[in-house]
Design a protein around this motif. Structure first.
Motif, mmCIF file in Angstrom:
data_model
loop_
_atom_site.group_PDB
_atom_site.id
_atom_site.type_symbol
_atom_site.label_atom_id
_atom_site.label_comp_id
_atom_site.label_asym_id
_atom_site.label_seq_id
_atom_site.Cartn_x
_atom_site.Cartn_y
_atom_site.Cartn_z
ATOM 1 N N ARG A 238 38.365 13.757 13.163
ATOM 2 C CA ARG A 238 37.378 12.715 13.437
ATOM 3 C C ARG A 238 36.066 13.400 13.810
ATOM 4 N NH1 ARG A 238 42.313 11.325 14.805
ATOM 5 N NH2 ARG A 238 43.046 9.383 13.902
ATOM 6 N N PRO A 239 34.932 12.677 13.683
ATOM 7 C CA PRO A 239 33.654 13.341 13.988
ATOM 8 C C PRO A 239 33.629 13.865 15.420
ATOM 9 C CG PRO A 239 33.298 11.084 13.203
ATOM 10 C CD PRO A 239 34.766 11.277 13.289
ATOM 11 N N GLU A 240 33.075 15.045 15.589
ATOM 12 C CA GLU A 240 32.963 15.622 16.928
ATOM 13 C C GLU A 240 31.944 14.824 17.751
ATOM 14 O OE1 GLU A 240 32.746 17.353 14.104
ATOM 15 O OE2 GLU A 240 34.640 18.457 14.155
ATOM 16 N N ILE A 241 30.939 14.293 17.031
ATOM 17 C CA ILE A 241 29.910 13.494 17.704
ATOM 18 C C ILE A 241 30.487 12.115 17.983
ATOM 19 C CG2 ILE A 241 27.673 12.366 17.282
ATOM 20 C CD1 ILE A 241 26.899 14.962 15.810
ATOM 21 N N LYS A 242 30.502 11.704 19.250
ATOM 22 C CA LYS A 242 31.193 10.464 19.619
ATOM 23 C C LYS A 242 30.254 9.273 19.747
ATOM 24 C CE LYS A 242 35.095 12.585 19.911
ATOM 25 N NZ LYS A 242 35.737 12.671 18.612
ATOM 26 N N SER A 243 28.946 9.546 19.964
ATOM 27 C CA SER A 243 28.024 8.417 20.067
ATOM 28 C C SER A 243 26.837 8.655 19.149
ATOM 29 C CB SER A 243 27.571 8.232 21.514
ATOM 30 O OG SER A 243 26.971 9.419 21.972
ATOM 31 N N CYS A 244 26.215 7.566 18.733
ATOM 32 C CA CYS A 244 25.119 7.630 17.758
ATOM 33 C C CYS A 244 23.956 8.461 18.306
ATOM 34 C CB CYS A 244 24.665 6.211 17.448
ATOM 35 S SG CYS A 244 23.203 6.163 16.425
ATOM 36 N N PRO A 245 23.488 9.462 17.551
ATOM 37 C CA PRO A 245 22.392 10.290 18.057
ATOM 38 C C PRO A 245 21.083 9.498 18.193
ATOM 39 C CG PRO A 245 23.396 11.279 16.090
ATOM 40 C CD PRO A 245 23.948 9.895 16.221
ATOM 41 N N HIS A 246 20.992 8.327 17.545
ATOM 42 C CA HIS A 246 19.739 7.559 17.570
ATOM 43 C C HIS A 246 19.700 6.505 18.669
ATOM 44 C CE1 HIS A 246 18.808 9.594 13.882
ATOM 45 N NE2 HIS A 246 20.000 9.250 13.432
ATOM 46 N N CYS A 247 20.821 5.765 18.826
ATOM 47 C CA CYS A 247 20.782 4.670 19.809
ATOM 48 C C CYS A 247 21.842 4.810 20.895
ATOM 49 C CB CYS A 247 20.915 3.324 19.091
ATOM 50 S SG CYS A 247 22.575 3.029 18.470
ATOM 51 N N ARG A 248 22.635 5.906 20.806
ATOM 52 C CA ARG A 248 23.670 6.199 21.830
ATOM 53 C C ARG A 248 24.822 5.190 21.866
ATOM 54 N NH1 ARG A 248 22.995 11.156 22.177
ATOM 55 N NH2 ARG A 248 20.809 11.596 21.931
ATOM 56 N N SER A 249 24.881 4.282 20.899
ATOM 57 C CA SER A 249 26.034 3.368 20.853
ATOM 58 C C SER A 249 27.267 4.158 20.420
ATOM 59 C CB SER A 249 25.794 2.242 19.854
ATOM 60 O OG SER A 249 24.633 1.542 20.183
ATOM 61 N N GLY A 250 28.435 3.587 20.641
ATOM 62 C CA GLY A 250 29.669 4.261 20.237
ATOM 63 C C GLY A 250 29.817 4.262 18.718
ATOM 64 N N LEU A 251 30.611 5.209 18.204
ATOM 65 C CA LEU A 251 30.879 5.235 16.758
ATOM 66 C C LEU A 251 32.243 4.598 16.523
ATOM 67 C CD1 LEU A 251 29.760 8.866 15.807
ATOM 68 C CD2 LEU A 251 28.395 6.786 15.802
ATOM 69 N N ARG A 252 32.366 3.949 15.349
ATOM 70 C CA ARG A 252 33.627 3.297 15.002
ATOM 71 C C ARG A 252 34.115 3.749 13.652
ATOM 72 N NH1 ARG A 252 32.345 -2.630 16.358
ATOM 73 N NH2 ARG A 252 32.429 -2.489 18.619
ATOM 74 N N PHE A 253 35.425 3.763 13.502
ATOM 75 C CA PHE A 253 36.046 4.132 12.228
ATOM 76 C C PHE A 253 35.467 3.289 11.083
ATOM 77 C CE2 PHE A 253 39.191 2.819 9.081
ATOM 78 C CZ PHE A 253 39.529 4.040 8.523
ATOM 79 N N CYS A 254 35.119 3.923 9.955
ATOM 80 C CA CYS A 254 34.760 3.112 8.788
ATOM 81 C C CYS A 254 35.645 3.393 7.579
ATOM 82 C CB CYS A 254 33.275 3.184 8.477
ATOM 83 S SG CYS A 254 32.655 4.794 8.044
ATOM 84 N N HIS A 255 35.845 4.643 7.213
ATOM 85 C CA HIS A 255 36.768 4.918 6.097
ATOM 86 C C HIS A 255 37.162 6.399 6.074
ATOM 87 C CE1 HIS A 255 32.711 5.602 4.274
ATOM 88 N NE2 HIS A 255 33.311 6.697 3.870
ATOM 89 N N THR A 256 38.167 6.705 5.253
ATOM 90 C CA THR A 256 38.563 8.098 5.064
ATOM 91 C C THR A 256 37.568 8.729 4.087
ATOM 92 O OG1 THR A 256 40.867 7.540 5.392
ATOM 93 C CG2 THR A 256 40.427 9.615 4.262
ATOM 94 N N VAL A 257 36.934 9.816 4.496
ATOM 95 C CA VAL A 257 35.934 10.454 3.628
ATOM 96 C C VAL A 257 36.635 11.241 2.529
ATOM 97 C CG1 VAL A 257 33.911 11.967 3.573
ATOM 98 C CG2 VAL A 257 34.369 10.607 5.612
ATOM 99 N N TRP A 258 37.644 12.020 2.892
ATOM 100 C CA TRP A 258 38.479 12.706 1.911
ATOM 101 C C TRP A 258 39.775 13.139 2.564
ATOM 102 C CZ3 TRP A 258 39.511 17.423 3.927
ATOM 103 C CH2 TRP A 258 38.502 18.098 4.622
ATOM 104 N N LYS A 259 40.734 13.474 1.726
ATOM 105 C CA LYS A 259 41.974 14.080 2.232
ATOM 106 C C LYS A 259 42.451 15.082 1.200
ATOM 107 C CE LYS A 259 44.924 10.283 0.631
ATOM 108 N NZ LYS A 259 44.176 9.022 0.491
#
Ligand SMILES: [Zn+2]
Length: 347
Positions: free
Chosen positions: A16-37
């Motif tokens: 999962r992304p190491e960055i946990k909150s949005c760098p622009h607005c500091r809101s939390g990040l949420r799952f959207c899709h699998t990028v690759w496997k």
């Protein structure tokens, strides 16, 4: 390459992304899709890697559509390749330092458990050469400018791979949102000052840097913190956990061994129970079955340690046995074992 490389993964890792909150607005990040496997062959075995994408959860965010992904997953292998960076670095070293032939390199890799052919080796060292040519050029600007326009900045990751102890380390710097390799160099010294020389030309491009991701390596951290003191810094969890967990995993292995040793006596108990057909023997057999099943526990280190699991379950069985002995002659064996949640070693 992926389809040709028919390999069975030893474990699956979700990144999962190491960055946990949005760098622009500091809101939390949420799952959207699998990028690759994909399956990736590394010098430590084959892993099934899933890169999971997250987005900012704030619909008003100016960059709500940006998909954040794990820098660490990107660092495992090059795009369109199912071989790890460590394999690539080793191929480069065997070819250009030890002047080995394709066949010799293929033999060495196969000997280390990385299934490959001399044709694949050819492809790997071509990739290695492509990698080393990566540098800050006009082409890089062409890729990075649209990234900045779309996502409001770039995210840097840095990682070092050392295929053989004591030799050079291959350092790679990437832009995480686009997966672009910005710099790759073999370095004899891993001091923070030397690493800074690799990072500096990227900073001098002048693009806003909104995040940095790396493993726990001290010199990378020091170099980044000195050059970019105000940029949020994140660590790769998988790497980091592996590094800090090693001594714990080693101790746990010893614990598992000693618990197993202590339980060796169950074979004798089993023999006795087989000889005497009575209620007590039936109860004893139930306990023996429970102990046998708990000894099969492999856990999932480093977060789920097998030694600890076996120890805790063995303790629960022991407590159940003690309760059972206290009630001797005054209980119904089956329900007494089954109703006792604690005594169940099942997972
Ligand atoms: Zn946001």
């Amino acid at each position: 390459m992926l389809t040709k490389n028919r390999i069975a993964p030893e474990k699956t890792v979700y990144f999962r992304p190491e960055i946990k909150s949005c760098p622009h607005c500091r809101s939390g990040l949420r799952f959207c899709h699998t990028v690759w496997k994909k399956n990736i062959s590394t010098l430590q075995g084959v892993i099934r890697a899933w890169s999971i994408g997250y987005r900012c959860c704030n619909p008003q965010c100016p960059h709500a559509s940006t998909v954040y992904r794990s820098a660490e997953a990107e660092m495992l292998s090059m795009k369109h390749s199912s071989y790890g960076f460590d394999v690539l670095a080793l191929v480069g070293e065997l070819r250009f330092k030890h002047h080995k032939t394709r066949q010799e390199i293929a033999d060495e890799l196969n000997g280390r458990g990385v299934k490959t052919s001399d044709r694949n080796v050819q492809m790997l060292y071509e990739r290695y050469l492509t990698l080393l040519r990566a540098s800050v050029t006009d082409q890089v600007r062409e890729v990075l400018q649209p990234v900045v326009n779309e996502h409001g900045g770039i995210i840097l990751s840095m990682d070092g791979v050392q295929p053989e102890k004591g030799n050079e380390t291959l350092y790679v710097i990437r832009e995480v949102l686009s997966g672009t390799i910005l710099a790759a160099q073999n370095m004899k010294s891993s001091s923070a000052a030397d690493l800074e020389t690799l990072i500096l030309p990227i900073i001098e491009l002048g693009y806003p840097i909104i995040g940095i991701v790396s493993d726990g390596q001290r010199s990378i951290r020091m170099a980044m913190e000195r050059l970019l003191p105000d940029v949020p810094y994140q660590y790769c969890q998988f790497h980091y956990l592996k590094d800090i967990a090693k001594p714990v995993v080693d101790l746990d292995r010893k614990l598992k061994k000693s618990v197993k040793k202590n339980l060796r006596g169950i074979r004798d108990v089993e023999k006795k129970a087989d000889k005497n057909a009575c209620l007590e023997s039936e109860v004893a057999k139930e306990y023996i079955a429970a102990i046998r099943s708990l000894l099969l526990e492999d856990g999932d280190p480093p977060l789920n340690l097998p030694g600890m699991l076996i120890y805790e379950n063995a303790k629960a069985i022991q407590e159940s046995l003690q309760r059972c002995l206290a009630k001797k002659g005054d209980f119904t064996p089956r329900t007494s074992v089954q109703n006792n949640q604690q005594s169940k070693p099942v997972h």
